[in-house]
Design a protein around this motif. Sequence first.
Motif, short mmCIF file in Angstrom:
data_model
loop_
_atom_site.label_atom_id
_atom_site.label_comp_id
_atom_site.label_asym_id
_atom_site.label_seq_id
_atom_site.Cartn_x
_atom_site.Cartn_y
_atom_site.Cartn_z
N ASP A 166 -2.87 -0.33 7.45
CA ASP A 166 -2.04 0.18 8.43
C ASP A 166 -2.24 -0.42 9.72
O ASP A 166 -1.17 -0.60 10.40
N ARG A 169 -6.80 1.12 2.99
CA ARG A 169 -5.66 1.64 3.63
C ARG A 169 -5.66 1.38 4.97
O ARG A 169 -4.74 1.54 5.79
N CYS A 199 -7.80 -1.29 -6.60
CA CYS A 199 -6.85 -0.44 -5.88
C CYS A 199 -5.53 -0.61 -6.97
O CYS A 199 -5.30 -1.63 -7.36
N CYS A 220 0.90 -1.18 -0.08
CA CYS A 220 0.00 -0.06 0.07
C CYS A 220 0.90 1.42 -0.13
O CYS A 220 1.61 1.35 0.91
N GLY A 239 -0.64 4.25 0.09
CA GLY A 239 -1.61 5.31 0.57
C GLY A 239 -2.20 6.28 -0.50
O GLY A 239 -2.37 7.36 -0.24
#
Length: 366
Positions: A59, A55, A95, A25, A27
């Motif tokens: 995290d 996202r 994504c 990822c 961001g």
Amino acid sequence: PPMRGEIDAKVKLAVRRDFDSAFACNGNGLCHHYSVDEAMCPSYKATGDPALSPRGRVDLLRSWLSDQGSDPGFEDEVAANLHQCLSCSACTGRCPVEVNIPELKSRFFEDYHSRNRRPVSHHLMSHFEELAVLAARIPRLARVGLKPAERLLGLVDLPVPSGIRVPNLPTFTGQTGLDIVLVPDVFTSALEPETLTQAVLVLQSLGYATAVSKFVGSGKFDHVKGRRTRFAKAVARQADLIGSITATGAVPVVVEPAVALLHRHEYPALMASYPSAEVASLAEVILERAGELVLVGSGQSVLLLGHCTERATEPALAAGWTAVLRAVGYEVQAPEVGCCGMAGVFGHEANNQKMSKDLWDLSWAP
């Protein structure tokens, strides 16, 4: 606070490989898409909570992996977050870096439940596919037992076998000379067997020598809930079944999109040698003989609301249904549409009813 690179560096390389897309990822935030007609991400759209977006989830997962168990309560927070993921795979398809929350969720729960007891419902629902096929043989008894089963399992609105008697279909027994072998799933075996019958009739009308294989459970529930040892056994059984079909020269075809996509994504992710390229979709084989289709639409307009996972991860397959309908004379409207709120077992879990209904109201209800 430490920078992300410092936190990630605490995670062993082997673990990072297992949870690779969590570290991919960048961001970009496309998962915070505002349109209700965009498939990604349902739980974020329903709540507006960034922690429930892909996202936000990666995290949390990276923090959990670097935590190394120093805060036992933290992994419970991660579990509560991931229980609200629909495992729809829209993130994987939409994504830009293909963050795969359903796979990460599956891996997380495998680890989490090595220390935390599973609900009884997980053990029972692991057998749902086989039980549904059995219940289809005794639909009246199945209906009587449905409500007590729902209360026991914390579920609502479970599907029941249709009870419709379907004609005997040609059965695959390993014989040669077939063009296509339909691989039934729980929907076409137990819940809507008339769909399987119609699929056979359509394929036969196009000149395909067609038969139906035995039923083998897909293991989808086990993947969603992180019962990966059981899921691996289901994958191996599916691989054996597909191999037995292709060995005769026939093409295996799966009707239900949610199950067909397992053959393209989750199965080969677990078994590198899985013969995913050998499995075709129903729309694909119909379109191969589109010239043989009979015009029945006469210019009538139809509204096609595509399967969300299919549209997000395999748009060409989703477009195939538009092409099939047009080939038989329909004018097709296939608008972008978001999540209907079901996503397999998610929409049947009592704890998810508010989110499921909120999602329905966002896009599908109108």
